[in-house]
Design a protein around this motif. Sequence first.
Motif, PDB file in Angstrom:
ATOM      1  N   VAL A 290      29.403  74.617   3.665  1.00  0.00           N
ATOM      2  CA  VAL A 290      30.197  74.755   4.890  1.00  0.00           C
ATOM      3  C   VAL A 290      31.464  75.556   4.601  1.00  0.00           C
ATOM      4  N   ARG A 291      32.137  75.219   3.520  1.00  0.00           N
ATOM      5  CA  ARG A 291      33.367  75.952   3.178  1.00  0.00           C
ATOM      6  C   ARG A 291      33.071  77.426   2.893  1.00  0.00           C
ATOM      7  N   ALA A 292      31.961  77.682   2.166  1.00  0.00           N
ATOM      8  CA  ALA A 292      31.614  79.066   1.835  1.00  0.00           C
ATOM      9  C   ALA A 292      31.351  79.889   3.092  1.00  0.00           C
ATOM     10  N   VAL A 293      30.659  79.304   4.066  1.00  0.00           N
ATOM     11  CA  VAL A 293      30.388  80.005   5.321  1.00  0.00           C
ATOM     12  C   VAL A 293      31.695  80.260   6.070  1.00  0.00           C
ATOM     13  N   GLN A 294      32.580  79.266   6.087  1.00  0.00           N
ATOM     14  CA  GLN A 294      33.868  79.427   6.764  1.00  0.00           C
ATOM     15  C   GLN A 294      34.688  80.543   6.130  1.00  0.00           C
ATOM     16  N   GLU A 295      34.615  80.659   4.804  1.00  0.00           N
ATOM     17  CA  GLU A 295      35.343  81.715   4.105  1.00  0.00           C
ATOM     18  C   GLU A 295      34.695  83.079   4.336  1.00  0.00           C
ATOM     19  N   GLU A 296      33.371  83.115   4.290  1.00  0.00           N
ATOM     20  CA  GLU A 296      32.639  84.380   4.380  1.00  0.00           C
ATOM     21  C   GLU A 296      32.688  84.970   5.788  1.00  0.00           C
ATOM     22  N   ASN A 297      32.599  84.107   6.785  1.00  0.00           N
ATOM     23  CA  ASN A 297      32.584  84.585   8.173  1.00  0.00           C
ATOM     24  C   ASN A 297      33.367  83.606   9.054  1.00  0.00           C
ATOM     25  N   PRO A 298      34.687  83.775   9.143  1.00  0.00           N
ATOM     26  CA  PRO A 298      35.527  82.834   9.902  1.00  0.00           C
ATOM     27  C   PRO A 298      35.166  82.750  11.383  1.00  0.00           C
ATOM     28  N   ASP A 299      34.480  83.762  11.909  1.00  0.00           N
ATOM     29  CA  ASP A 299      34.129  83.752  13.332  1.00  0.00           C
ATOM     30  C   ASP A 299      32.949  82.836  13.649  1.00  0.00           C
ATOM     31  N   LEU A 300      32.213  82.446  12.620  1.00  0.00           N
ATOM     32  CA  LEU A 300      31.057  81.573  12.828  1.00  0.00           C
ATOM     33  C   LEU A 300      31.501  80.113  12.907  1.00  0.00           C
ATOM     34  N   ASP A 301      31.044  79.418  13.931  1.00  0.00           N
ATOM     35  CA  ASP A 301      31.272  77.974  13.991  1.00  0.00           C
ATOM     36  C   ASP A 301      30.299  77.284  13.042  1.00  0.00           C
ATOM     37  N   CYS A 302      30.716  76.155  12.513  1.00  0.00           N
ATOM     38  CA  CYS A 302      29.836  75.349  11.649  1.00  0.00           C
ATOM     39  C   CYS A 302      29.623  73.992  12.305  1.00  0.00           C
ATOM     40  N   ALA A 303      28.366  73.610  12.459  1.00  0.00           N
ATOM     41  CA  ALA A 303      28.025  72.312  13.040  1.00  0.00           C
ATOM     42  C   ALA A 303      27.148  71.552  12.053  1.00  0.00           C
ATOM     43  N   VAL A 304      27.310  70.248  12.011  1.00  0.00           N
ATOM     44  CA  VAL A 304      26.518  69.404  11.118  1.00  0.00           C
ATOM     45  C   VAL A 304      25.702  68.431  11.953  1.00  0.00           C
ATOM     46  N   TYR A 305      24.378  68.471  11.788  1.00  0.00           N
ATOM     47  CA  TYR A 305      23.492  67.506  12.434  1.00  0.00           C
ATOM     48  C   TYR A 305      23.435  66.260  11.557  1.00  0.00           C
ATOM     49  N   THR A 306      23.853  65.112  12.082  1.00  0.00           N
ATOM     50  CA  THR A 306      23.860  63.895  11.274  1.00  0.00           C
ATOM     51  C   THR A 306      23.492  62.676  12.113  1.00  0.00           C
ATOM     52  N   GLY A 307      22.890  61.725  11.472  1.00  0.00           N
ATOM     53  CA  GLY A 307      22.578  60.458  12.122  1.00  0.00           C
ATOM     54  C   GLY A 307      23.637  59.419  11.883  1.00  0.00           C
ATOM     55  N   ASP A 308      24.706  59.779  11.178  1.00  0.00           N
ATOM     56  CA  ASP A 308      25.792  58.848  10.883  1.00  0.00           C
ATOM     57  C   ASP A 308      26.810  58.829  12.018  1.00  0.00           C
ATOM     58  N   ASP A 309      27.513  57.725  12.130  1.00  0.00           N
ATOM     59  CA  ASP A 309      28.574  57.595  13.117  1.00  0.00           C
ATOM     60  C   ASP A 309      29.826  58.257  12.540  1.00  0.00           C
ATOM     61  N   ALA A 310      29.959  59.547  12.770  1.00  0.00           N
ATOM     62  CA  ALA A 310      31.037  60.307  12.150  1.00  0.00           C
ATOM     63  C   ALA A 310      31.672  61.248  13.153  1.00  0.00           C
ATOM     64  N   SER A 311      32.917  61.601  12.891  1.00  0.00           N
ATOM     65  CA  SER A 311      33.643  62.565  13.706  1.00  0.00           C
ATOM     66  C   SER A 311      33.945  63.790  12.857  1.00  0.00           C
ATOM     67  N   PRO A 312      34.322  64.904  13.466  1.00  0.00           N
ATOM     68  CA  PRO A 312      34.688  66.077  12.665  1.00  0.00           C
ATOM     69  C   PRO A 312      35.786  65.779  11.649  1.00  0.00           C
ATOM     70  N   GLN A 313      36.767  65.001  12.063  1.00  0.00           N
ATOM     71  CA  GLN A 313      37.880  64.680  11.170  1.00  0.00           C
ATOM     72  C   GLN A 313      37.444  63.773  10.012  1.00  0.00           C
ATOM     73  N   SER A 314      36.574  62.800  10.315  1.00  0.00           N
ATOM     74  CA  SER A 314      36.136  61.885   9.254  1.00  0.00           C
ATOM     75  C   SER A 314      35.260  62.596   8.227  1.00  0.00           C
ATOM     76  N   LEU A 315      34.445  63.556   8.680  1.00  0.00           N
ATOM     77  CA  LEU A 315      33.604  64.298   7.741  1.00  0.00           C
ATOM     78  C   LEU A 315      34.452  65.218   6.867  1.00  0.00           C
ATOM     79  N   ALA A 316      35.443  65.862   7.454  1.00  0.00           N
ATOM     80  CA  ALA A 316      36.334  66.716   6.667  1.00  0.00           C
ATOM     81  C   ALA A 316      37.105  65.897   5.647  1.00  0.00           C
ATOM     82  N   ALA A 317      37.547  64.703   6.065  1.00  0.00           N
ATOM     83  CA  ALA A 317      38.271  63.822   5.144  1.00  0.00           C
ATOM     84  C   ALA A 317      37.356  63.342   4.034  1.00  0.00           C
TER      85      ALA A 317
END
Length: 467
Positions: free
Chosen positions: A59-86
């Motif tokens: 995810v970090r590599a994609v963000q660095e390589e192409n900042p214009d691309l959004d990154c989404a994570v498909y997960t079955g866990d009860d998680a938020s964007p902030q909790s996953l980043a943390a």
Amino acid sequence: MAIWALSLTLVSTLLALMLASLSVAVISRRRRRRRRAVGFFHPYTNDGGGGERVLWCAVRAVQEENPDLDCAVYTGDDASPQSLAARALDRFGVKLLRPPQVIHLSRRKWIDERTYPHFTMIGQSLGSVYLSLEALCKFTPQYYFDTSGYAFTYPLARVFGCKVICYTHYPTISSDMVSRVRQRSSMYNNDALIAKSIWLSRCKVLYYTFFSWLYGLVGSCAHLAMVNSSWTRSHIERLWKIPERIRRVYPPCDTSALQQMLPLERPVKSPVIISVSQFRPEKAHALQLEAFSLAVQRLDLELPRPKLQFVGSCRNTEDQARLQKLKDRSSELNMDEYVEFHKDVTYRELVQLLGGAVAGLHSMIDEHFGISVVEYMAAGAIPIAHNSAGPKMDIVLEEDGCQTGFLASDKEEYADAILEILKMPENERLAIVAAARKRAQRFSEQKFYEDFKAAIGPIICGSSVPS
């Protein structure tokens, strides 16, 4: 009766045609609504293993390589964007440039091995298709990125109009697995009842052969397949038959931080041997415990008693039961005084534990790579790894003509290696760990970023790719 049967057939046919038309319409609409984003298919974002580290580094590599691309994570866990980043930062030391979008999946039970007591591989594989259908209907990215090894989802992602990229840690099926069934060897993935029966073994060989064909068919749908080791690459090339689309990218190992934070010197009063891995059946923790017990029994009385530290995470109740069974076995061997268990530790705690270890244990047969082995080497702990696959082919090799660790295959060999390290003069130990640390640099996080970006660049940056 014949009229009723004919009517039922016609109705069933009409319903099937209507469903097919509806499906085509939905998928066509989804293809038109594709987001300029990368969707990472990683249903379990709390497993704490090397696969999760790859996810966050990717995810970090994609963000660095192409900042214009959004990154989404498909997960079955009860998680938020902030909790996953943390979690990426706290557990793995990976700081994302921005939190990923989270696509929650409600059908994860269909890839749970407990759902399929028998025919587990085909059950989970077909279940993954059902789960990915939910994922792609909720969010259709331009780039579908599988980081969990669910190859059966690739044809569906192609139907949705996605470019399919994958990072494959190990093949779902391999020739080694088929060979063990033919040899009727009992293992965690080959029940003793089947191993004892020649007819059941023959049936399982047929099942594995058919599954291998299917696996090769769906795997060939990937536009780009990254693999984590020489062993994995050889198997994937043989099964998927797309060598021109396969790149070996060693997984990100926390070598630089460990090297900077941890000196090679170790306290000599109470030597510590560490084992870092999830409490899964294939990790063979019981073998490590038995070998350690044997080594302690054979150790000279005048030498200090070592300690064994098991460090890992549990994915589910089965893993927790496995951990408890390991604790019970430790008591049976009268090893409680010398054995410690550390569950779900933070990244900071892991570094501290690695910094006190003189050796690290790894005992999984045909481990595709072996991130923990590299982390031992970077941290200054001499690895004792299984004499197969990734550790044998890529990791525990000589560096500048110097030994970097030990390879073992059974309890006796592990015990011998433990004893040799415990009795080793300090200057000899320092020479080995210095060579091991140098070799570990080949598998650094920085090297992963460089190779990963070079692999995905032609696709994400818009160059032509095989169709």
